[in-house]
Design a protein around this motif. Structure first.
Motif, PDB file in Angstrom:
ATOM      1  N   GLN A 163      -1.159  -0.054  -3.922  1.00 33.62           N
ATOM      2  CA  GLN A 163      -2.608  -0.027  -3.825  1.00 33.62           C
ATOM      3  C   GLN A 163      -2.978   0.902  -2.680  1.00 33.62           C
ATOM      4  OE1 GLN A 163      -4.849  -3.420  -2.171  1.00 33.62           O
ATOM      5  NE2 GLN A 163      -2.872  -4.496  -1.907  1.00 33.62           N
ATOM      6  N   ALA A 164      -4.261   1.247  -2.581  1.00 36.80           N
ATOM      7  CA  ALA A 164      -4.700   2.187  -1.553  1.00 36.80           C
ATOM      8  C   ALA A 164      -6.214   2.199  -1.487  1.00 36.80           C
ATOM      9  CB  ALA A 164      -4.186   3.593  -1.858  1.00 36.80           C
ATOM     10  N   LYS A 165      -6.715   2.798  -0.410  1.00 33.89           N
ATOM     11  CA  LYS A 165      -8.113   3.196  -0.354  1.00 33.89           C
ATOM     12  C   LYS A 165      -8.175   4.569  -1.023  1.00 33.89           C
ATOM     13  CE  LYS A 165      -8.720   1.021   4.204  1.00 33.89           C
ATOM     14  NZ  LYS A 165      -9.570  -0.120   3.798  1.00 33.89           N
ATOM     15  N   ALA A 166      -9.173   4.778  -1.862  1.00 30.03           N
ATOM     16  CA  ALA A 166      -9.236   6.031  -2.621  1.00 30.03           C
ATOM     17  C   ALA A 166     -10.619   6.665  -2.498  1.00 30.03           C
ATOM     18  CB  ALA A 166      -8.903   5.779  -4.085  1.00 30.03           C
ATOM     19  N   LEU A 167     -10.640   7.903  -2.038  1.00 24.22           N
ATOM     20  CA  LEU A 167     -11.869   8.694  -1.987  1.00 24.22           C
ATOM     21  C   LEU A 167     -11.717   9.840  -2.981  1.00 24.22           C
ATOM     22  CD1 LEU A 167     -14.602   9.598  -0.818  1.00 24.22           C
ATOM     23  CD2 LEU A 167     -13.329  10.800   0.991  1.00 24.22           C
ATOM     24  N   VAL A 168     -12.618   9.894  -3.981  1.00 28.02           N
ATOM     25  CA  VAL A 168     -12.599  10.959  -4.979  1.00 28.02           C
ATOM     26  C   VAL A 168     -13.811  11.857  -4.735  1.00 28.02           C
ATOM     27  CG1 VAL A 168     -12.657  11.541  -7.429  1.00 28.02           C
ATOM     28  CG2 VAL A 168     -11.432   9.499  -6.668  1.00 28.02           C
ATOM     29  N   LEU A 169     -13.562  13.134  -4.548  1.00 29.42           N
ATOM     30  CA  LEU A 169     -14.622  14.117  -4.339  1.00 29.42           C
ATOM     31  C   LEU A 169     -14.677  15.027  -5.560  1.00 29.42           C
ATOM     32  CD1 LEU A 169     -13.685  15.024  -0.654  1.00 29.42           C
ATOM     33  CD2 LEU A 169     -15.463  13.429  -1.403  1.00 29.42           C
ATOM     34  N   ARG A 170     -15.829  15.093  -6.213  1.00 26.52           N
ATOM     35  CA  ARG A 170     -15.991  15.897  -7.418  1.00 26.52           C
ATOM     36  C   ARG A 170     -16.983  17.024  -7.145  1.00 26.52           C
ATOM     37  NH1 ARG A 170     -19.256  14.202 -12.970  1.00 26.52           N
ATOM     38  NH2 ARG A 170     -18.656  16.008 -14.236  1.00 26.52           N
TER      39      ARG A 170
ATOM     40  N   THR B  48       0.827  -1.199   0.000  1.00 29.22           N
ATOM     41  CA  THR B  48       0.000   0.000   0.000  1.00 29.22           C
ATOM     42  C   THR B  48       0.867   1.257   0.000  1.00 29.22           C
ATOM     43  OG1 THR B  48      -0.151   0.386   2.395  1.00 29.22           O
ATOM     44  CG2 THR B  48      -1.611  -1.274   1.446  1.00 29.22           C
ATOM     45  N   VAL B  49       0.248   2.375  -0.314  1.00 29.33           N
ATOM     46  CA  VAL B  49       0.934   3.657  -0.151  1.00 29.33           C
ATOM     47  C   VAL B  49       1.316   3.786   1.324  1.00 29.33           C
ATOM     48  CG1 VAL B  49      -0.261   4.755  -2.072  1.00 29.33           C
ATOM     49  CG2 VAL B  49      -1.247   4.897   0.225  1.00 29.33           C
ATOM     50  N   ASP B  50       2.372   4.518   1.617  1.00 38.34           N
ATOM     51  CA  ASP B  50       2.869   4.528   2.997  1.00 38.34           C
ATOM     52  C   ASP B  50       2.422   5.737   3.806  1.00 38.34           C
ATOM     53  OD1 ASP B  50       4.339   6.449   1.726  1.00 38.34           O
ATOM     54  OD2 ASP B  50       6.278   5.444   1.959  1.00 38.34           O
ATOM     55  N   ARG B  51       1.657   6.630   3.194  1.00 37.16           N
ATOM     56  CA  ARG B  51       1.119   7.757   3.943  1.00 37.16           C
ATOM     57  C   ARG B  51      -0.126   8.290   3.250  1.00 37.16           C
ATOM     58  NH1 ARG B  51       5.673  12.260   4.002  1.00 37.16           N
ATOM     59  NH2 ARG B  51       4.177  13.065   5.521  1.00 37.16           N
ATOM     60  N   ILE B  52      -0.869   9.126   3.944  1.00 39.24           N
ATOM     61  CA  ILE B  52      -2.099   9.686   3.377  1.00 39.24           C
ATOM     62  C   ILE B  52      -1.744  10.845   2.454  1.00 39.24           C
ATOM     63  CG2 ILE B  52      -4.264  10.865   3.914  1.00 39.24           C
ATOM     64  CD1 ILE B  52      -4.214   9.296   6.589  1.00 39.24           C
ATOM     65  N   GLU B  53      -2.241  10.781   1.236  1.00 40.49           N
ATOM     66  CA  GLU B  53      -1.948  11.783   0.217  1.00 40.49           C
ATOM     67  C   GLU B  53      -3.225  12.473  -0.236  1.00 40.49           C
ATOM     68  OE1 GLU B  53       1.543   8.913  -1.751  1.00 40.49           O
ATOM     69  OE2 GLU B  53      -0.105   9.682  -2.985  1.00 40.49           O
TER      70      GLU B  53
ATOM     71  N   LEU C  91      -2.020   4.146  -9.405  1.00 44.47           N
ATOM     72  CA  LEU C  91      -1.531   3.157  -8.444  1.00 44.47           C
ATOM     73  C   LEU C  91      -0.756   2.053  -9.146  1.00 44.47           C
ATOM     74  CD1 LEU C  91      -4.667   2.903  -6.117  1.00 44.47           C
ATOM     75  CD2 LEU C  91      -2.458   3.973  -5.568  1.00 44.47           C
ATOM     76  N   ASP C  92      -1.230   1.624 -10.311  1.00 42.90           N
ATOM     77  CA  ASP C  92      -0.522   0.579 -11.060  1.00 42.90           C
ATOM     78  C   ASP C  92       0.857   1.067 -11.496  1.00 42.90           C
ATOM     79  OD1 ASP C  92      -0.526  -2.046 -12.426  1.00 42.90           O
ATOM     80  OD2 ASP C  92      -0.502  -0.840 -14.251  1.00 42.90           O
ATOM     81  N   ASP C  93       0.950   2.319 -11.936  1.00 43.31           N
ATOM     82  CA  ASP C  93       2.249   2.884 -12.326  1.00 43.31           C
ATOM     83  C   ASP C  93       3.225   2.883 -11.151  1.00 43.31           C
ATOM     84  OD1 ASP C  93       1.453   3.319 -14.918  1.00 43.31           O
ATOM     85  OD2 ASP C  93       0.979   5.437 -14.632  1.00 43.31           O
ATOM     86  N   ARG C  94       2.698   3.116  -9.950  1.00 44.19           N
ATOM     87  CA  ARG C  94       3.543   3.167  -8.757  1.00 44.19           C
ATOM     88  C   ARG C  94       3.801   1.799  -8.138  1.00 44.19           C
ATOM     89  NH1 ARG C  94       1.049   7.625  -4.756  1.00 44.19           N
ATOM     90  NH2 ARG C  94       2.684   6.729  -3.414  1.00 44.19           N
ATOM     91  N   GLY C  95       3.074   0.786  -8.596  1.00 41.34           N
ATOM     92  CA  GLY C  95       3.197  -0.529  -7.990  1.00 41.34           C
ATOM     93  C   GLY C  95       2.631  -0.568  -6.582  1.00 41.34           C
TER      94      GLY C  95
ATOM     95  N   VAL D 191      -8.593  13.962  -4.649  1.00 43.84           N
ATOM     96  CA  VAL D 191      -8.359  12.521  -4.547  1.00 43.84           C
ATOM     97  C   VAL D 191      -7.550  12.264  -3.279  1.00 43.84           C
ATOM     98  CG1 VAL D 191      -7.453  10.447  -5.654  1.00 43.84           C
ATOM     99  CG2 VAL D 191      -8.320  12.338  -7.069  1.00 43.84           C
ATOM    100  N   ILE D 192      -8.149  11.545  -2.335  1.00 41.70           N
ATOM    101  CA  ILE D 192      -7.473  11.215  -1.078  1.00 41.70           C
ATOM    102  C   ILE D 192      -7.092   9.740  -1.116  1.00 41.70           C
ATOM    103  CG2 ILE D 192      -7.652  11.146   1.436  1.00 41.70           C
ATOM    104  CD1 ILE D 192      -9.813  13.284   1.255  1.00 41.70           C
ATOM    105  N   LEU D 193      -5.798   9.457  -1.036  1.00 42.99           N
ATOM    106  CA  LEU D 193      -5.291   8.085  -1.008  1.00 42.99           C
ATOM    107  C   LEU D 193      -4.884   7.748   0.419  1.00 42.99           C
ATOM    108  CD1 LEU D 193      -3.045   7.977  -4.227  1.00 42.99           C
ATOM    109  CD2 LEU D 193      -5.461   7.333  -3.990  1.00 42.99           C
ATOM    110  N   VAL D 194      -5.343   6.594   0.895  1.00 46.29           N
ATOM    111  CA  VAL D 194      -5.124   6.182   2.285  1.00 46.29           C
ATOM    112  C   VAL D 194      -4.481   4.807   2.291  1.00 46.29           C
ATOM    113  CG1 VAL D 194      -6.239   5.770   4.517  1.00 46.29           C
ATOM    114  CG2 VAL D 194      -7.187   7.471   2.939  1.00 46.29           C
ATOM    115  N   PRO D 195      -3.476   4.557   3.129  1.00 40.71           N
ATOM    116  CA  PRO D 195      -2.881   3.216   3.215  1.00 40.71           C
ATOM    117  C   PRO D 195      -3.946   2.162   3.507  1.00 40.71           C
ATOM    118  CG  PRO D 195      -1.525   4.785   4.402  1.00 40.71           C
ATOM    119  CD  PRO D 195      -2.787   5.516   4.023  1.00 40.71           C
ATOM    120  N   GLY D 196      -3.853   1.038   2.823  1.00 37.91           N
ATOM    121  CA  GLY D 196      -4.799  -0.058   3.029  1.00 37.91           C
ATOM    122  C   GLY D 196      -5.094  -0.789   1.743  1.00 37.91           C
ATOM    123  N   ARG D 197      -5.879  -1.862   1.844  1.00 37.44           N
ATOM    124  CA  ARG D 197      -6.283  -2.637   0.671  1.00 37.44           C
ATOM    125  C   ARG D 197      -7.281  -1.839  -0.151  1.00 37.44           C
ATOM    126  NH1 ARG D 197      -7.135  -8.680   3.008  1.00 37.44           N
ATOM    127  NH2 ARG D 197      -8.861  -8.538   1.543  1.00 37.44           N
TER     128      ARG D 197
END
Length: 442
Positions: free
Chosen positions: A363-370, A276-281, A357-361, A294-300
């Motif tokens: 995964q993450a939990k992803a919340l997208v707010l539009r 997973t990503v190692d920090r919240i982005e 995420l695939d480019d970075r190798g 786009v909020i990326l959170v460590p996790g499956r």
């Protein structure tokens, strides 16, 4: 970059982009006048003169008897490739008015066909017939459908000769409603012939030649070979993918979502076992009156899209109405049914996140707010969602210590209160609340 620094940096960047955009003058009505003149010069009583087609269109009304068209930029053949929707439109920075210009400049030379065979529709003229039976889509390489398919699978615009069923009666008296739903003029087509031998990429030829290849497998194969989803959905729409006689024409609108969903499922499987990503982005982008966080959170893997449509925007036109909310989500195993509430935007935004995420190798939990603002006055299609999210990951991004800190930092820049967001969003619902979170002052 700390989240508060990132938000301030982004606000300054957005102000500069708005200043540059306000200096442009597109002259929509002037454009329509110039198009009418070009049309008079290039369309005779029964033919389109010097036509080049960069793309096709398959309608969805009255399915399975649908309208299929060859799209031609009348009088602008030398720039034909720029009229086909693609990621390049974002790179060019096209405006809503630019999209209107390009869409209304495409003459749709159309005929009615049945999605399953060439000759079943009463609206078709001169359909290909073998004996007493209509030729199937699978076997159609001649006539109207054959030309349309050749245009769809070629890697560049194709010279075509289009015969019209009488001169089109075009209405150029355009009002507000027309501007909000930009489409080009339409003409009934009688015949179509290729003016050249189109160049078809080898991977596309491979998918065409394999009659046992399911459409999903062929789509992911083309994507892995470097074809973008725009090219794949056109090929799918033309009935050129799938198992032999099961091949069907697919309405353009459906094919766009089908490809986004299929490629998204493939990428979701690809990142399934990644770290997973190692920090919240926190990533942000804004385009054509649409702002994306786009909020990326460590996790499956987990994903949610929350849409906020402001009063006065195209999908919420009443200026007195409140902000309209829509949301949809999925867990590690994905979804089992189509997303009704957020429709194609769900799959387009998800694709952009999964590609990153695939480019970075990872995964993450992803919340997208539009946030759809009232600057979004005309619908341009889900391509702008896809490209805005794809490009949200370019450049600087913010970080936060906790998911709650990230959501609260973003919430101050949304048109709704955090409390209302928590009531709508499955991912944000678990945040510990305080009284101020429920005060909606916007």
């Amino acid at each position: 970059m700390r989240l508060d620094e990132f938000i301030e940096f982004e606000a300054n960047e957005r102000a500069e982009r708005r200043r540059l955009a306000s200096e442009k003058d597109y002259g929509i009505l002037d454009h329509l006048d110039s198009f009418e003149r070009r049309f008079e010069e290039h369309v005779s009583d029964d033919a389109v003169v010097g036509s080049v087609s960069p793309s096709i269109f398959v309608g969805r009304s009255n399915y399975p008897s649908v309208s299929t068209g060859l799209l031609s930029p009348v009088g602008r053949e030398e720039r034909a490739d720029s009229f086909e929707t693609s990621a390049a439109w974002y790179d060019e920075g096209v405006s809503i008015s630019d999209v209107f210009d390009r869409r209304t400049s495409l003459l749709n030379s159309a005929r009615g066909v049945d999605v399953r065979d060439v000759g079943a529709s009463a609206g078709a003229v001169g359909s290909a017939v073998v004996g007493d039976a209509a030729a199937s889509v699978h076997d159609a390489w001649d006539g109207w459908l054959g030309v349309q398919r050749e245009v769809a699978i070629a890697d560049r615009p194709v010279d075509v000769e289009i015969g019209l069923d009488g001169r089109p009666d075009l209405d150029f008296d355009v009002g507000t409603r027309d501007i909000k739903t930009p489409t080009g003029p339409r003409a009934a087509a009688r015949t179509a012939e290729l003016g050249e031998n189109p160049h078809v990429p080898r991977p596309v030829q491979k998918t065409l030649e394999d009659d046992d290849w399911r459409a999903e497998g062929a789509m992911t194969y083309l994507y892995r070979r470097g074809f973008d989803v725009y090219e794949i959905n056109t090929i799918l729409s033309a009935g050129a993918l799938g198992r032999g006689e099961d091949r069907r024409l697919v309405p353009t609108r459906w094919s766009i979502t089908a490809v986004d969903d299929t490629v998204g499922q493939f990428l979701r499987g690809s990142i399934r076992d990644n770290p997973t990503v190692d920090r919240i982005e926190v990533h942000r982008n804004e385009y054509l009156g649409n702002a994306f966080w786009v909020i990326l959170v460590p996790g499956r893997w987990e994903y949610e899209l929350v849409e906020m449509k402001s009063p006065g925007s195209i999908w919420n036109p009443d200026p007195e109405a409140g902000v309209y909310l829509a949301a949809a989500s999925e867990g590690r195993e994905g979804r089992t049914g189509y997303v009704e509430e957020t429709a194609g935007a769900y799959y387009a935004a998800r694709l952009g996140v999964l590609e990153h995420l695939d480019d970075r190798g990872r995964q993450a939990k992803a919340l997208v707010l539009r946030h759809v603002s009232d600057d979004y006055w005309g619908p341009v299609g889900v391509w702008q969602v896809r490209e805005a999210v794809r490009n949200a990951f370019e450049g600087e991004h913010g970080t936060a210590e906790t998911f709650g800190e990230a959501v609260r930092g973003v919430a101050g820049h949304l048109p709704i209160s955090l409390g209302r967001l928590r009531r709508k969003s499955a991912m944000a619902a678990g945040l510990q609340a305080n009284l101020g979170d429920f005060v909606d002052v916007r």
